[in-house]
Design an enzyme around this catalytic site. Structure first.
Site, PDB file in Angstrom:
ATOM      1  N   ASP A 410       0.942  -1.228  -0.250  1.00  0.00           N
ATOM      2  CA  ASP A 410       0.014  -0.031   0.045  1.00  0.00           C
ATOM      3  C   ASP A 410       1.053   1.383  -0.102  1.00  0.00           C
ATOM      4  O   ASP A 410       2.163   1.216   0.211  1.00  0.00           O
ATOM      5  CB  ASP A 410      -0.842  -0.133   1.191  1.00  0.00           C
ATOM      6  CG  ASP A 410      -1.662   1.145   1.623  1.00  0.00           C
ATOM      7  OD1 ASP A 410      -2.302   1.641   0.778  1.00  0.00           O
ATOM      8  OD2 ASP A 410      -1.556   1.933   2.619  1.00  0.00           O
ATOM      9  N   ASP A 606      -7.395  -1.429   4.603  1.00  0.00           N
ATOM     10  CA  ASP A 606      -6.654  -2.188   4.314  1.00  0.00           C
ATOM     11  C   ASP A 606      -7.262  -3.824   4.587  1.00  0.00           C
ATOM     12  O   ASP A 606      -6.572  -4.647   3.886  1.00  0.00           O
ATOM     13  CB  ASP A 606      -5.060  -2.581   4.405  1.00  0.00           C
ATOM     14  CG  ASP A 606      -4.470  -1.182   4.093  1.00  0.00           C
ATOM     15  OD1 ASP A 606      -4.914  -0.856   2.771  1.00  0.00           O
ATOM     16  OD2 ASP A 606      -3.219  -1.065   4.356  1.00  0.00           O
TER      17      ASP A 606
END
Ligand code: ADP
Ligand code: MG
Length: 709
Positions: A410, A606
């Site tokens: 990420d 996430d």
């Protein structure tokens, strides 16, 4: 599916543990069983068919036939004092037992040496001394084995040892018979010690549990209580050098914290009023007053401890293989012994010679070296990783980490610091201050790094009571209702979603769009910094032949700028992704990879990607509770380079496991072959049993540590 836990008593033999575990897993209502010999815990995953009383009755009957005296009990209600008392009692018993064994070893050993020194002076006296030594050393083994055969357990280690030594007496090898028993006992003694020691050293590593808290009561007095009794909102005082007992927010005082127990770094962290502090860190020289924000059970420290403790429940394939292998190994060796000792002489004659060779097989028939050392290696590695601030939730993940093809990162908060600074505020009709205030109202409850940045210089005059509603829209921004007004703060996509006309702006950073009641108000330009070790991490990974990818909800411009700066390939950078797009992109990458794919995120938005990756790694430990729960590995410190460290530990773990398997099996097979051919004797057999076992256990507990240096 639910989990139940039982206490296990009087069980020390690893092979037996495997059998009991296997038996339990075949019983009604049991989906999965895991017997942890080190922690003396039996953990079951069960469904509705499970009946506790029946289970305990059957498993205890079975366990007792495998290792007499074994008890599987309901866990006692946890009571600190009781627990302490019980542990003291156990310790005392163990010490006594150890003393007794030591005395037996010394007495038996002395007699044994005496018998050897006698040589051929007096054959009778020698025989008598040998028999006395044998009884002192192996009496309990013989006794146990008789108990076991009455229960029909012929593959019992004690029984096989008894046969082997009786056999040696029978063919006149008295010295060998006593020697085998002596070294068997010495081996057991040191092996127990080595296992206990390595368990202790790992427990010490994890000994970050705070023992007490100083509660400030209404009268302003400070009383010492157990951290478990603290409630949310309580005020506690933390003096210099004390452990932080629960998570909280500083309301008075300044100090530095040593967070090494959590993050593996000993660099002190400065804290002052409003700092969030985590349990498990150690206070430096200042005195802090802290408002409790999480009760003990929800605090960071409890989570870490339970994560590491639960890790041994998730077995790696190699651990499962060893348990399975152990079930076949003993019968195969025993059958070989029968073939060598009873069938071969039918054709070849020389009964005594073949019988003697068969005894060698019996001495080697315990798979102890493997059954003990392989789980111990995983246990040590997971303990060691936690010392570096990396919490691995199971041996299975550690094993999977040795077979990685791609790591998907990420961006915000993972590769970049996620600590933005505001570069510019732009609005036609509002002052900078006014626009910022609207944005702050919108982000008031946000935990996203962008929201936190906007909230960094918070005006006091926002009244929480007027905030009537708030919703986070992952990948877009936030929407809030304040005093009858609708406020939007987010990216250009959010504006389009709500049909708000706003010119799209290009900026080498992130542009935040702000709107109120359908009217566009202005922009806030913010920028982020790349973490110091991001570039190093990507380079190191490519050296290890692992591909790095980036998935971000941010713009193409900023995504590619960050990605290329740290050495990622442009085609591996994917931008403008909503959380669900991240999921499908990751699935694509997983699909075209032959080996495992890791996802690393900071935990904000996430959770879905963390859960579908082969191995989900949450970074920053405290990013979000959900992420910590979903992830397979939690890295306490915000450093991507910890991934490289983790891969290193995983590879070393594998190396030690392989070393032990090859070494232990290799030596045993070699001695068996030499045994059949007549080149091996009882001494070699006993070395390949206890000696190898001992070395494998030592290698397991020291191996990983040694390699890390
Ligand atoms: P990343 O994938 O880089 O970690 P996110 O998926 O968390 O980023 O967010 C993607 C984009 O959504 C951000 O770049 C930002 O434009 C917007 N966004 C998300 N949350 C917020 C917020 N709380 N305030 C403003 N914008 C936000
Ligand atoms: Mg993020």
């Amino acid at each position: 599916m639910t989990k139940v836990e039982y206490e296990v008593k009087n069980l020390d033999c690893a092979g037996c543990a495997g059998k009991i575990q296997h038996k339990a897993s075949t019983m009604a209502g049991v989906l999965n069983a895991n017997l942890d010999l080190y922690k003396k815990r039996f953990v079951l995953e069960i469904d509705d068919l499970f009946e506790e009383e029946l289970f305990l009755h059957q498993i205890n009957y079975f366990a007792d036939s495998i290792e007499p005296g074994t008890e599987i009990l309901k866990m006692a209600e946890y009571d600190e004092e009781e627990d302490l008392k019980r542990r003291k009692e156990e310790e005392r018993k163990a010490e006594l037992q150890e003393k007794r064994e030591k005395i037996a070893l010394i007495a038996g050993g002395t007699l044994f040496i005496g018998a050897i020194l006698l040589g051929n002076l007096s054959i009778q006296l020698k025989l008598i001394l040998s028999i006395i030594a044998y009884i002192i050393l192996g009496g309990d083994v013989v006794l146990k084995s008789f108990k076991n055969i009455t229960k029909g357990n012929l593959m019992d280690e004690n029984f096989l040892m008894t046969i082997a030594t009786f056999g040696a007496f029978y063919i006149g090898e008295h010295t060998e018979a006593v020697g085998v028993m002596l070294f068997y006992k010495i081996g057991e003694y040191f092996q127990d010690k080595a296992v206990a020691n390595s368990r202790k050293s790992i427990e010490k590593l994890l000994d970050i549990r705070p023992d007490y808290a100083n509660l400030k009561n209404e009268k302003g007095e400070v009383v010492v209580i157990s951290p478990k009794k603290l409630k949310k909102g309580d005020i506690i005082v933390i003096k210099a050098g004390e452990k932080i007992p629960v998570d909280g927010v500083v309301i008075k005082g300044e100090s530095t914290l040593n967070t090494s127990a959590l993050t593996g770094e000993s660099l002190p962290v400065e804290v002052g009023v409003n700092s969030e502090i985590l349990s498990g860190s150690i206070n430096g020289s200042g005195v802090l007053e802290v408002r409790v924000s999480k009760i003990f059970a929800d605090s960071t420290i409890s989570k870490i401890i339970s994560m590491v403790e639960d890790a041994s429940n998730k077995k790696a394939e190699s651990e499962k293989f060893i348990t399975k292998f152990a079930r076949y190994y003993t019968p195969i060796v025993v059958i070989s012994a029968i073939v060598v000792g009873a069938i071969l002489p039918l054709f070849l004659g020389n009964f005594n010679t073949w019988f003697g060779r068969a005894l060698i097989f019996l001495v080697i028939s315990c798979p102890c070296a493997l059954v003990l050392s392989v789980p111990l290696t995983f246990f040590s590695s997971i303990g060691l990783a936690s010392k570096y601030g990396i919490l691995v939730k199971g041996g299975n993940y550690l094993e999977a980490l040795t077979d990685v093809e791609a790591i998907v990162f990420d961006k915000t908060g993972t590769l970049t610091k996620g600590k933005f600074k505001i570069d510019k505020i732009e609005s036609e009709n509002y002052s900078e201050k006014e626009l910022l205030k609207v944005a702050q109202i919108g982000e008031y409850y946000s935990t996203h790094p962008i929201g936190k940045t906007i909230l960094a210089q918070l005006d006091d005059d926002i009244d929480e009571a007027y905030i009537e509603g708030y919703k986070e829209m992952s990948g877009f921004g936030v929407i809030a209702y304040y005093d009858g007004k609708e406020i939007l703060v987010g990216n250009h996509k959010l504006m389009r979603e709500y049909n708000i006309k706003a010119d799209e702006r290009e900026y080498p950073g992130t542009v935040i769009y702000i709107a109120q009641d359908g009217e566009f108000l202005g922009y806030i330009y913010i920028s982020d910094e790349i973490k110091e070790d991001s570039e190093k991490t990507i380079k190191e990974l490519s050296r290890l032949k692992i591909d790095s990818y980036m998935l971000t909800g941010d713009s193409k411009k900023i995504g590619e700028m960050v990605g290329e700066k740290i050495g990622m390939k442009r085609e591996n950078i994917f931008t403008h992704l909503l959380p669900q797009d991240k999921v499908s992109k990751l699935q694509e990458i997983i699909k075209r990879s032959k080996k495992k794919v890791i996802f690393v995120g900071d935990g904000i938005n996430d959770a879905p990607v963390l859960s579908i990756a082969d191995i989900g790694v949450a970074m920053g430990g405290v990013g979000s509770d959900l992420a910590v729960e979903t992830a397979d590995v939690v890295i306490m410190k915000d450093e991507p380079s910890k991934i490289v460290e983790l891969l290193k530990i995983a590879n070393i773990n594998k190396k030690v496991v392989i070393q032990n398997i090859v070494f232990a099996l290799g030596i045993k097979i070699l001695v068996m072959i030499l045994g059949v051919l007549g080149f091996a004797n009882m001494w070699m057999a006993i070395f390949s049993d206890v000696g190898v076992s001992l070395l494998a256990v030592l290698n397991a507990s020291l191996g990983v540590k040694r390699y890390m240096k």
